[in-house]
Design a protein around this motif. Structure first.
Motif, PDB file in Angstrom:
ATOM      1  N   GLY A 480       0.773  -1.230   0.000  1.00 56.52           N
ATOM      2  CA  GLY A 480       0.000   0.000   0.000  1.00 56.52           C
ATOM      3  C   GLY A 480       0.802   1.276   0.000  1.00 56.52           C
ATOM      4  O   GLY A 480       0.253   2.360   0.247  1.00 56.52           O
ATOM      5  N   LEU A 481       2.103   1.187  -0.273  1.00 58.40           N
ATOM      6  CA  LEU A 481       2.923   2.394  -0.326  1.00 58.40           C
ATOM      7  C   LEU A 481       2.909   3.011  -1.718  1.00 58.40           C
ATOM      8  O   LEU A 481       3.162   4.207  -1.887  1.00 58.40           O
ATOM      9  N   LEU A 482       2.632   2.172  -2.710  1.00 58.44           N
ATOM     10  CA  LEU A 482       2.476   2.636  -4.080  1.00 58.44           C
ATOM     11  C   LEU A 482       1.119   2.194  -4.592  1.00 58.44           C
ATOM     12  O   LEU A 482       0.607   1.134  -4.211  1.00 58.44           O
ATOM     13  N   HIS A 483       0.547   3.007  -5.464  1.00 53.71           N
ATOM     14  CA  HIS A 483      -0.729   2.653  -6.091  1.00 53.71           C
ATOM     15  C   HIS A 483      -0.504   2.541  -7.591  1.00 53.71           C
ATOM     16  O   HIS A 483       0.141   3.396  -8.203  1.00 53.71           O
ATOM     17  N   GLN A 484      -1.031   1.447  -8.168  1.00 57.84           N
ATOM     18  CA  GLN A 484      -0.913   1.232  -9.606  1.00 57.84           C
ATOM     19  C   GLN A 484      -2.244   1.628 -10.238  1.00 57.84           C
ATOM     20  O   GLN A 484      -3.258   0.959 -10.036  1.00 57.84           O
ATOM     21  N   ASP A 485      -2.265   2.704 -10.984  1.00 58.32           N
ATOM     22  CA  ASP A 485      -3.499   3.229 -11.576  1.00 58.32           C
ATOM     23  C   ASP A 485      -3.740   2.562 -12.931  1.00 58.32           C
ATOM     24  O   ASP A 485      -3.183   2.961 -13.951  1.00 58.32           O
ATOM     25  N   ILE A 486      -4.594   1.513 -12.934  1.00 58.31           N
ATOM     26  CA  ILE A 486      -4.822   0.761 -14.175  1.00 58.31           C
ATOM     27  C   ILE A 486      -5.645   1.562 -15.177  1.00 58.31           C
ATOM     28  O   ILE A 486      -5.695   1.221 -16.354  1.00 58.31           O
ATOM     29  N   SER A 487      -6.288   2.636 -14.719  1.00 51.92           N
ATOM     30  CA  SER A 487      -7.058   3.464 -15.651  1.00 51.92           C
ATOM     31  C   SER A 487      -6.153   4.392 -16.456  1.00 51.92           C
ATOM     32  O   SER A 487      -6.586   5.003 -17.427  1.00 51.92           O
ATOM     33  N   GLN A 488      -4.877   4.477 -16.049  1.00 51.97           N
ATOM     34  CA  GLN A 488      -3.930   5.334 -16.769  1.00 51.97           C
ATOM     35  C   GLN A 488      -2.656   4.564 -17.124  1.00 51.97           C
ATOM     36  O   GLN A 488      -1.537   5.025 -16.880  1.00 51.97           O
ATOM     37  N   GLY A 489      -2.853   3.384 -17.669  1.00 54.72           N
ATOM     38  CA  GLY A 489      -1.703   2.612 -18.127  1.00 54.72           C
ATOM     39  C   GLY A 489      -0.855   2.042 -17.016  1.00 54.72           C
ATOM     40  O   GLY A 489       0.348   1.818 -17.198  1.00 54.72           O
ATOM     41  N   SER A 490      -1.453   1.805 -15.839  1.00 51.40           N
ATOM     42  CA  SER A 490      -0.751   1.199 -14.690  1.00 51.40           C
ATOM     43  C   SER A 490       0.440   2.037 -14.215  1.00 51.40           C
ATOM     44  O   SER A 490       1.478   1.506 -13.813  1.00 51.40           O
ATOM     45  N   ILE A 491       0.284   3.379 -14.256  1.00 50.96           N
ATOM     46  CA  ILE A 491       1.347   4.230 -13.732  1.00 50.96           C
ATOM     47  C   ILE A 491       1.402   4.096 -12.211  1.00 50.96           C
ATOM     48  O   ILE A 491       0.420   3.768 -11.561  1.00 50.96           O
ATOM     49  N   LEU A 492       2.602   4.350 -11.650  1.00 52.26           N
ATOM     50  CA  LEU A 492       2.802   4.244 -10.208  1.00 52.26           C
ATOM     51  C   LEU A 492       2.682   5.613  -9.555  1.00 52.26           C
ATOM     52  O   LEU A 492       3.244   6.598 -10.036  1.00 52.26           O
ATOM     53  N   CYS A 493       1.934   5.654  -8.434  1.00 54.27           N
ATOM     54  CA  CYS A 493       1.769   6.888  -7.665  1.00 54.27           C
ATOM     55  C   CYS A 493       2.029   6.577  -6.194  1.00 54.27           C
ATOM     56  O   CYS A 493       1.694   5.492  -5.707  1.00 54.27           O
ATOM     57  N   LEU A 494       2.617   7.523  -5.474  1.00 52.19           N
ATOM     58  CA  LEU A 494       2.830   7.344  -4.042  1.00 52.19           C
ATOM     59  C   LEU A 494       1.515   7.509  -3.289  1.00 52.19           C
ATOM     60  O   LEU A 494       0.670   8.320  -3.678  1.00 52.19           O
ATOM     61  N   THR A 495       1.359   6.737  -2.227  1.00 53.46           N
ATOM     62  CA  THR A 495       0.204   6.905  -1.344  1.00 53.46           C
ATOM     63  C   THR A 495       0.665   7.648  -0.089  1.00 53.46           C
ATOM     64  O   THR A 495       1.869   7.848   0.140  1.00 53.46           O
ATOM     65  N   GLU A 496      -0.285   8.001   0.743  1.00 56.67           N
ATOM     66  CA  GLU A 496       0.049   8.706   1.976  1.00 56.67           C
ATOM     67  C   GLU A 496       0.922   7.834   2.881  1.00 56.67           C
ATOM     68  O   GLU A 496       1.749   8.353   3.649  1.00 56.67           O
ATOM     69  N   ALA A 497       0.753   6.486   2.763  1.00 54.99           N
ATOM     70  CA  ALA A 497       1.525   5.573   3.607  1.00 54.99           C
ATOM     71  C   ALA A 497       3.017   5.603   3.278  1.00 54.99           C
ATOM     72  O   ALA A 497       3.848   5.148   4.075  1.00 54.99           O
ATOM     73  N   ALA A 498       3.375   6.146   2.108  1.00 56.22           N
ATOM     74  CA  ALA A 498       4.788   6.196   1.726  1.00 56.22           C
ATOM     75  C   ALA A 498       5.555   7.282   2.486  1.00 56.22           C
ATOM     76  O   ALA A 498       6.781   7.200   2.636  1.00 56.22           O
ATOM     77  N   ARG A 499       4.832   8.304   2.961  1.00 60.93           N
ATOM     78  CA  ARG A 499       5.494   9.464   3.576  1.00 60.93           C
ATOM     79  C   ARG A 499       6.389   9.081   4.763  1.00 60.93           C
ATOM     80  O   ARG A 499       7.579   9.450   4.790  1.00 60.93           O
TER      81      ARG A 499
END
Length: 605
Positions: A480-499
């Motif tokens: 849960g530290l990274l989110h894979q956005d499958i609606s945008q080509g599975s790009i990686l985004c940081l979540t709040e848990a990564a901070r």
């Protein structure tokens, strides 16, 4: 006249088991089911694939005075069952579209003359008015519904014609009906009883455990290379590789064939002739490996499948269990391997959005969630499987990848900070592959065009392999530290848990990436202290005799039976009959050739 009639006036189940099928004792639950049916009671039988379900109706069929009707879903399955029964001296036949009109009329004549003990038909045939009229003039003693989970809306393989099989029970109310399946959860079991109209059935739920199967899961890095490396260790062994699409089947089969392997593809998009050829060639050991969709399913009666590979994650545990169960049906050591990419989980979940029935959609989603949990688990695989089927096992199995090679944990804070920082510096606009290239300092045109070779995180992890970083990034998604956005080509985004991880506020434990699975070699016949040179000669003779009779080798004798021959070396009829899997019919037909080979081998020693 049937084999049994020739041997006994009033045969007992034990006599039939020994003299016809060549086994000394029943497996757990078989005798109780047989006794219930002989007492005219309905039955629901749950036994694992290879657990001996068929004997539960084949043995009483030999005792009851009339005909046993077997409902079977696939032509290939009927043919294999009938071929095996005929080889054991049992009068059995099937009726399906593979027979000409003249051949079907011959079977009907045999039915009319009372010559058959078992008749196999598809549910569509069983429900035809003309066929039902014929049945009404026969002495019908038992109806067996194989693959009975197909009758249930909650089963993983619902088939509309199975849903109507209660019409058989209504029409032949006094005839006991036996429903058999290898996979059914509690909801499906209740539904089978209700949909078929079974009356106070005897219910046997056997163990779902197949201890001879080793369950292994490999994270996908370079799946074709991983698969090819494994197959190179399986020279001469039979196996099935399951894929989720026809295109992948075609592509994978072609690449494996070009790599020098004896392989063929199988899926519903092929012609009937092509599928029939592949099925027969695989059964006869002329093709070693079949790459297939689930269309290559319930018709697999081949006993010496040594491995089943899932190239993609299945949609539910029931399917996975049934498909892996096609390995090691002879009770000898076998392997079930799955290649898993965590990114497949959200992709598969999207398929369920097209299911219009909301309740059905929820059930399918729940079943897939269980499958995904199995794939992502860090505990004994067999415990998870058995617990899913409500067979709780407290001890770890010792025969899965988790038990044989337990996951190693390490302080992953530094590598997590490196990976998360790289995702952030790149603008949270790229997928796994690109982030791995940045971490390893790849010199690609795309990186230079985007000026990303100037980023502070460029090349920060070049001491590790691409597979290593792929595993780390997947774990960060899973945690849960990274989110894979499958609606945008599975790009990686940081979540709040990564901070807090980036700030070093707590220590993050990760699993040491397994970059190459450890496949511990197994002697598939280790339980027998047998002569390997003699075994090879017996196998060659079996293949020769099978080809002459145009039947699969396992119809002559199984590997297990040959190993026992190579151990005990029988040279007369009495000794030969003591070998498991040898009945009177096979002694008469094949005993002479095998005993001559053994005697010649002993005299040459």
């Amino acid at each position: 006249m049937s084999t049994v009639s020739a041997l006994f006036n009033e045969p007992t189940p034990e006599q039939i088991l020994q003299q016809v099928f060549g086994y000394n004792q029943f497996r757990d639950g078989q005798q109780q089911v047989i006794n219930a049916v002989l007492a005219a009671q309905d039955a629901l039988v749950l036994m694992p694939t290879g657990g001996g379900k068929s004997l539960c109706y084949q043995v009483p069929a030999m005792i009851l005075p009339g005909l046993t009707l077997v409902i079977s879903p696939l032509i290939s399955l009927m043919q294999d069952q009938v071929t095996q029964l005929n080889a054991q001296g049992v009068k059995a036949a099937f009726i399906n579209n593979s027979l000409s009109r003249e051949e079907q009329q011959l079977v009907y004549q045999q039915l009319h003359d009372g010559e058959l003990k078992l008749l196999y038909v598809a549910p569509e045939k069983a429900l035809q008015y003309e066929f039902l009229e014929r049945l009404s003039y026969l002495h019908l003693s038992l109806i067996a519904v194989d693959e009975a989970h197909c009758v249930s809306h909650w089963g993983h393989d619902f088939r509309p014609h199975y849903f109507r099989l209660s019409e058989l029970k209504q029409r032949f109310a006094q005839v006991p009906m036996m429903a058999l399946t290898a996979t059914a959860d509690s909801a499906t079991r209740v539904d089978i009883v209700n949909q078929l109209g079974l009356t106070s059935p005897y219910i046997h739920i056997g163990s779902f455990d197949r201890p001879n199967i080793r369950y292994t899961l490999e994270e996908k890095f370079k799946p074709f290379a991983q698969l090819l490396r494994y197959l190179r260790t399986q020279s001469g062994q039979s196996g099935i590789i399951y894929c989720t699409s026809r295109k992948r089947v075609d592509d994978l089969a072609q690449k494996l064939s070009e790599s020098g392997l004896n392989v063929a593809g199988y899926h519903a998009g092929m012609s009937n002739e092509s599928r029939h050829f592949v099925h027969n060639a695989f059964a006869k050991d002329d093709i070693q490996i079949v790459v297939a969709t689930v269309a290559f399913g319930m018709g697999i009666n081949k006993l010496n499948v040594r491995f089943v590979v899932h190239y993609d994650i299945p949609k539910n545990i029931e399917s996975y269990y049934q498909e892996t169960g096609r390995a090691g049906r002879d009770g000898l050591a076998a392997e079930a391997i799955m290649y898993f990419d965590p990114a497949d989980v959200p992709r598969v979940r999207r398929f369920f959005e097209d299911i219009e029935d909301e309740q059905r959609r929820r059930v399918e989603e729940q079943r897939f969630n269980a499958m995904a949990s199995f794939a992502q688990a860090q505990t004994c695989r067999r415990q998870i499987l058995l617990n899913y089927f409500s067979e709780y096992q407290r001890e770890a199995c010792g025969n899965c990848d988790i038990c044989l090679n337990p996951p190693q944990r390490f302080d992953g804070t530094l590598v997590a900070q490196q990976a998360l920082s790289c995702v952030y510096r790149a603008g949270q606009r790229f997928g796994l592959g690109y982030i791995v290239e940045l971490l390893r300092g790849a010199n690609t045109q795309r990186i230079r065009d985007l000026n990303h070779h100037t980023l502070s995180t460029y090349g920060i992890g070049k001491e590790h392999s691409g597979e290593y970083w792929l595993s780390i990034l997947r774990q960060l998604v899973h945690q849960g530290l990274l989110h894979q956005d499958i609606s945008q080509g599975s790009i990686l985004c940081l979540t709040e848990a990564a901070r807090p991880v980036l700030k070093g506020e707590y220590q993050l434990q990760l699993a040491e990436p397994r970059l190459q699975a450890q496949h511990v070699s197994q002697d598939k016949l280790a339980q027998f202290n047998y002569d390997k040179k003699l075994f090879a000669k017996l196998r060659a003779l079996r293949k020769q005799l099978a080809d002459e009779d145009d039947v699969p080798p396992y119809v002559v004798f199984t590997d297990k039976t040959l190993a026992e021959m190579a151990q005990s070396m029988p040279t007369n009829d009495t000794e030969f009959l003591k070998v498991s899997g040898v009945g009177f019919s096979k002694l008469t037909k094949y005993g002479g050739a095998f005993m001559t080979l053994i005697r010649n081998y002993l005299s040459a020693e």
